[in-house]
Scaffold this motif. Structure first.
Motif, PDB file in Angstrom:
ATOM      1  N   ALA A  34       0.860  -1.184   0.000  1.00  0.00           N
ATOM      2  CA  ALA A  34       0.000   0.000   0.000  1.00  0.00           C
ATOM      3  C   ALA A  34       0.893   1.228   0.000  1.00  0.00           C
ATOM      4  CB  ALA A  34      -0.884   0.004   1.243  1.00  0.00           C
ATOM      5  N   THR A  35       0.351   2.335  -0.477  1.00  0.00           N
ATOM      6  CA  THR A  35       1.077   3.607  -0.358  1.00  0.00           C
ATOM      7  C   THR A  35       0.353   4.458   0.690  1.00  0.00           C
ATOM      8  OG1 THR A  35      -0.093   4.236  -2.353  1.00  0.00           O
ATOM      9  CG2 THR A  35       2.197   3.595  -2.608  1.00  0.00           C
ATOM     10  N   GLY A  36       0.540   5.775   0.671  1.00  0.00           N
ATOM     11  CA  GLY A  36      -0.028   6.604   1.734  1.00  0.00           C
ATOM     12  C   GLY A  36       0.944   6.685   2.897  1.00  0.00           C
ATOM     13  N   GLU A  37       0.513   7.339   3.954  1.00  0.00           N
ATOM     14  CA  GLU A  37       1.435   7.653   5.054  1.00  0.00           C
ATOM     15  C   GLU A  37       1.609   6.500   6.049  1.00  0.00           C
ATOM     16  OE1 GLU A  37       0.761  11.609   6.363  1.00  0.00           O
ATOM     17  OE2 GLU A  37       1.871  11.276   8.232  1.00  0.00           O
ATOM     18  N   THR A  38       0.534   5.777   6.315  1.00  0.00           N
ATOM     19  CA  THR A  38       0.576   4.797   7.407  1.00  0.00           C
ATOM     20  C   THR A  38       1.682   3.754   7.251  1.00  0.00           C
ATOM     21  OG1 THR A  38      -1.807   5.136   7.546  1.00  0.00           O
ATOM     22  CG2 THR A  38      -0.889   3.322   8.854  1.00  0.00           C
ATOM     23  N   PRO A  39       1.871   3.137   6.080  1.00  0.00           N
ATOM     24  CA  PRO A  39       2.887   2.067   6.013  1.00  0.00           C
ATOM     25  C   PRO A  39       4.332   2.558   5.956  1.00  0.00           C
ATOM     26  CG  PRO A  39       1.671   2.193   3.939  1.00  0.00           C
ATOM     27  CD  PRO A  39       1.132   3.268   4.812  1.00  0.00           C
ATOM     28  N   LEU A  65      -1.665  -1.221  -5.007  1.00  0.00           N
ATOM     29  CA  LEU A  65      -3.120  -1.235  -5.020  1.00  0.00           C
ATOM     30  C   LEU A  65      -3.718  -0.313  -6.078  1.00  0.00           C
ATOM     31  CD1 LEU A  65      -3.707  -0.928  -1.186  1.00  0.00           C
ATOM     32  CD2 LEU A  65      -4.555  -2.802  -2.605  1.00  0.00           C
ATOM     33  N   ASP A  66      -3.060   0.827  -6.294  1.00  0.00           N
ATOM     34  CA  ASP A  66      -3.770   1.853  -7.062  1.00  0.00           C
ATOM     35  C   ASP A  66      -2.833   2.889  -7.656  1.00  0.00           C
ATOM     36  OD1 ASP A  66      -3.126   2.880  -4.545  1.00  0.00           O
ATOM     37  OD2 ASP A  66      -5.180   2.791  -3.828  1.00  0.00           O
ATOM     38  N   GLU A  67      -3.404   3.707  -8.534  1.00  0.00           N
ATOM     39  CA  GLU A  67      -2.669   4.840  -9.130  1.00  0.00           C
ATOM     40  C   GLU A  67      -3.685   5.877  -9.594  1.00  0.00           C
ATOM     41  OE1 GLU A  67      -0.273   6.939  -9.243  1.00  0.00           O
ATOM     42  OE2 GLU A  67       1.246   5.503  -9.931  1.00  0.00           O
ATOM     43  N   LEU A 130      -2.640  -3.111   3.561  1.00  0.00           N
ATOM     44  CA  LEU A 130      -3.708  -2.139   3.306  1.00  0.00           C
ATOM     45  C   LEU A 130      -3.635  -1.003   4.317  1.00  0.00           C
ATOM     46  CD1 LEU A 130      -6.656  -4.710   3.027  1.00  0.00           C
ATOM     47  CD2 LEU A 130      -5.664  -3.427   1.102  1.00  0.00           C
ATOM     48  N   GLY A 131      -3.979   0.206   3.874  1.00  0.00           N
ATOM     49  CA  GLY A 131      -4.307   1.280   4.797  1.00  0.00           C
ATOM     50  C   GLY A 131      -5.814   1.414   4.794  1.00  0.00           C
ATOM     51  N   ILE A 132      -6.327   2.412   5.466  1.00  0.00           N
ATOM     52  CA  ILE A 132      -7.773   2.649   5.446  1.00  0.00           C
ATOM     53  C   ILE A 132      -8.019   4.155   5.387  1.00  0.00           C
ATOM     54  CG2 ILE A 132      -7.903   2.538   7.999  1.00  0.00           C
ATOM     55  CD1 ILE A 132     -10.728   1.305   7.687  1.00  0.00           C
ATOM     56  N   GLY A 136     -13.437   4.726   5.125  1.00  0.00           N
ATOM     57  CA  GLY A 136     -13.455   3.263   5.113  1.00  0.00           C
ATOM     58  C   GLY A 136     -12.923   2.641   3.835  1.00  0.00           C
ATOM     59  N   HIS A 137     -12.364   3.452   2.930  1.00  0.00           N
ATOM     60  CA  HIS A 137     -11.887   2.831   1.680  1.00  0.00           C
ATOM     61  C   HIS A 137     -10.653   1.960   1.911  1.00  0.00           C
ATOM     62  CE1 HIS A 137      -9.248   6.600   0.543  1.00  0.00           C
ATOM     63  NE2 HIS A 137      -8.495   5.708   1.149  1.00  0.00           N
ATOM     64  N   ILE A 138     -10.524   0.943   1.077  1.00  0.00           N
ATOM     65  CA  ILE A 138      -9.277   0.163   0.958  1.00  0.00           C
ATOM     66  C   ILE A 138      -8.897   0.240  -0.518  1.00  0.00           C
ATOM     67  CG2 ILE A 138      -9.405  -1.366   2.965  1.00  0.00           C
ATOM     68  CD1 ILE A 138     -10.783  -3.471   1.227  1.00  0.00           C
ATOM     69  N   GLY A 139      -7.573   0.358  -0.804  1.00  0.00           N
ATOM     70  CA  GLY A 139      -7.223   0.804  -2.138  1.00  0.00           C
ATOM     71  C   GLY A 139      -7.969   2.119  -2.339  1.00  0.00           C
ATOM     72  N   PHE A 140      -8.489   2.338  -3.548  1.00  0.00           N
ATOM     73  CA  PHE A 140      -9.350   3.506  -3.726  1.00  0.00           C
ATOM     74  C   PHE A 140     -10.788   3.043  -3.934  1.00  0.00           C
ATOM     75  CE2 PHE A 140      -5.667   6.470  -4.824  1.00  0.00           C
ATOM     76  CZ  PHE A 140      -5.769   7.156  -3.615  1.00  0.00           C
ATOM     77  N   GLN A 165      -4.284  15.794  -0.776  1.00  0.00           N
ATOM     78  CA  GLN A 165      -3.759  17.022  -1.395  1.00  0.00           C
ATOM     79  C   GLN A 165      -2.295  17.247  -0.982  1.00  0.00           C
ATOM     80  OE1 GLN A 165      -5.685  19.267  -3.634  1.00  0.00           O
ATOM     81  NE2 GLN A 165      -3.492  19.614  -4.005  1.00  0.00           N
ATOM     82  N   ARG A 166      -1.951  16.821   0.237  1.00  0.00           N
ATOM     83  CA  ARG A 166      -0.591  17.069   0.752  1.00  0.00           C
ATOM     84  C   ARG A 166       0.504  16.356  -0.055  1.00  0.00           C
ATOM     85  NH1 ARG A 166      -2.766  12.855   3.684  1.00  0.00           N
ATOM     86  NH2 ARG A 166      -1.393  11.372   4.764  1.00  0.00           N
ATOM     87  N   PHE A 167       0.128  15.348  -0.848  1.00  0.00           N
ATOM     88  CA  PHE A 167       1.131  14.638  -1.647  1.00  0.00           C
ATOM     89  C   PHE A 167       1.375  15.312  -3.009  1.00  0.00           C
ATOM     90  CE2 PHE A 167      -0.795  11.176   0.983  1.00  0.00           C
ATOM     91  CZ  PHE A 167       0.317  10.968   1.797  1.00  0.00           C
ATOM     92  N   THR A 200      -7.728   9.786  14.311  1.00  0.00           N
ATOM     93  CA  THR A 200      -8.635  10.111  13.189  1.00  0.00           C
ATOM     94  C   THR A 200      -9.175   8.844  12.527  1.00  0.00           C
ATOM     95  OG1 THR A 200      -6.748  10.251  11.694  1.00  0.00           O
ATOM     96  CG2 THR A 200      -7.569  12.333  12.581  1.00  0.00           C
ATOM     97  N   LYS A 201      -8.534   7.696  12.784  1.00  0.00           N
ATOM     98  CA  LYS A 201      -9.001   6.440  12.179  1.00  0.00           C
ATOM     99  C   LYS A 201      -9.880   5.624  13.149  1.00  0.00           C
ATOM    100  CE  LYS A 201      -6.710   7.066   8.294  1.00  0.00           C
ATOM    101  NZ  LYS A 201      -5.495   6.447   7.809  1.00  0.00           N
ATOM    102  N   ALA A 202     -10.057   6.113  14.388  1.00  0.00           N
ATOM    103  CA  ALA A 202     -10.719   5.290  15.417  1.00  0.00           C
ATOM    104  C   ALA A 202     -12.153   4.895  15.013  1.00  0.00           C
ATOM    105  CB  ALA A 202     -10.709   6.022  16.755  1.00  0.00           C
TER     106      ALA A 202
HETATM  107  C1  F6R Z   1      -2.936   3.806  -0.817  1.00  0.00           C
HETATM  108  C2  F6R Z   1      -4.329   3.446  -0.645  1.00  0.00           C
HETATM  109  C3  F6R Z   1      -5.216   4.101   0.348  1.00  0.00           C
HETATM  110  C4  F6R Z   1      -4.535   4.478   1.664  1.00  0.00           C
HETATM  111  C5  F6R Z   1      -5.519   5.184   2.585  1.00  0.00           C
HETATM  112  C6  F6R Z   1      -4.887   5.607   3.897  1.00  0.00           C
HETATM  113  O1  F6R Z   1      -2.326   2.933  -1.772  1.00  0.00           O
HETATM  114  O2  F6R Z   1      -4.745   2.600  -1.350  1.00  0.00           O
HETATM  115  O3  F6R Z   1      -6.283   3.222   0.626  1.00  0.00           O
HETATM  116  O4  F6R Z   1      -4.034   3.329   2.276  1.00  0.00           O
HETATM  117  O5  F6R Z   1      -6.032   6.316   1.943  1.00  0.00           O
HETATM  118  O6  F6R Z   1      -3.908   6.574   3.657  1.00  0.00           O
HETATM  119  P1  F6R Z   1      -2.957   7.094   4.824  1.00  0.00           P
HETATM  120  O7  F6R Z   1      -2.123   5.940   5.247  1.00  0.00           O
HETATM  121  O8  F6R Z   1      -2.152   8.179   4.171  1.00  0.00           O
HETATM  122  O9  F6R Z   1      -3.863   7.580   5.908  1.00  0.00           O
END
Ligand code: F6R
Length: 259
Positions: A34-39, A65-67, A130-132, A136-140, A165-167, A200-202
């Motif tokens: 997965a991408t995003g900040e959490t991993p 997962l996505d682009e 996966l992030g979330i 509640g989305h996984i991937g997009f 937006q921050r990316f 924020t994810k609770a």
């Molecule tokens: C990223 C992805 C998204 C993120 C989710 C959480 O490949 O598929 O589902 O995992 O938006 O993003 P962060 O970790 O930045 O809070």
């Protein structure tokens, strides 16, 4: 379904890295990232293991997962570029072993089919990280995505676009669309590992784990997977009703059940 509640985001990263290291033991695994900040902290921990004790990553294939639609690897917000910069390039993985949906393609339907075909041709995914999203989305796979969906184009929710937006470089809007593995595609991995940290994810974590299985909370689909683990920190676990029971399960785990 297993819920692992760790004290801090750092502890989440250590445990997630243990799961990935375990998945890397097979001869030619495919690893879903997965991408995003959490991993990011998990990838930093794996890079550290590579440098400290030579943990190897170059026998595996990596799939994303996505682009974003319209974004190729030359763009700073490209997920394929990002994963190379924060992880795979730093642990000796050749560029041609890292794949993601081709959001820059002219024919997006064909790109989605080609990605499904690639996943079918690769050795089975040993693990999918996966992030979330807050919704509640996984991937997009945004809320109301079909729980049986395959790789396809999705319209991003306004909260997702605001969160991401921050990316993007200053003044450049987040694309409206993305190509994403479907929920059905995600569910084909042998193991699902969902990571979440922070308060924020609770609420969405509570909905995904303890709420009904519903397309309005795509991550709730993990309840149907035979081997899904949520690895979350205290803050992300703070709305869970059965918090104490999850801890009891972990404390009384049979020794054969590792990591
Ligand atoms: C990223 C992805 C998204 C993120 C989710 C959480 O490949 O598929 O589902 O995992 O938006 O993003 P962060 O970790 O930045 O809070």
């Amino acid at each position: 379904m297993e819920v692992r509640i760790e004290s801090t985001p750092h502890d989440v990263a250590i445990l997630a890295a243990d799961f990935i290291e375990f998945a890397l033991r097979v001869e030619r695994p495919t690893i879903g990232l997965a991408t995003g900040e959490t991993p990011l902290a998990t990838y930093a921990e794996l890079i550290d293991r590579h440098r400290r004790r030579g943990l190897r990553f170059d026998h595996a294939t990596y799939v994303l997962l996505d682009e974003y639609v319209g974004i190729g690897e030359d763009h700073p917000a490209s997920y394929r570029r990002h994963i190379r910069e924060v992880f795979t390039d730093l642990v000796g993985v050749p560029t041609n072993a890292v794949h993601g949906p081709r959001g820059e393609a002219q024919d997006l339907e064909h790109a989605a089919e080609a990605y499904e075909q690639l996943l079918a041709d690769l050795p089975p995914r040993a693990i999918q990280i996966l992030g979330i999203g807050r919704g509640g989305h996984i991937g997009f796979n945004e809320p109301t995505s079909s729980l049986g969906s395959r790789t396809r184009i999705k319209t991003l929710h306004s909260t997702t676009r605001a969160d991401n937006q921050r990316f993007f470089p200053d003044g450049e809007p987040v694309p409206l669309h993305a190509l994403t593995m479907g929920i059905g595609t995600i569910m084909e991995a042998g193991k699902l590992l969902l990571l979440a940290t922070g308060e924020t994810k609770a609420d969405v974590i509570e909905a995904a784990i303890e709420g009904p299985i519903t397309a309005t909370v795509p991550a709730s689909a993990l309840q149907l997977h035979p081997s899904a683990t949520f690895v979350i920190d205290q803050a992300a676990a703070s709305s869970l009703k059965h918090h104490d029971y999850y801890r009891e399960i972990v404390m009384n785990r049979p020794v054969w059940q590792r990591p």
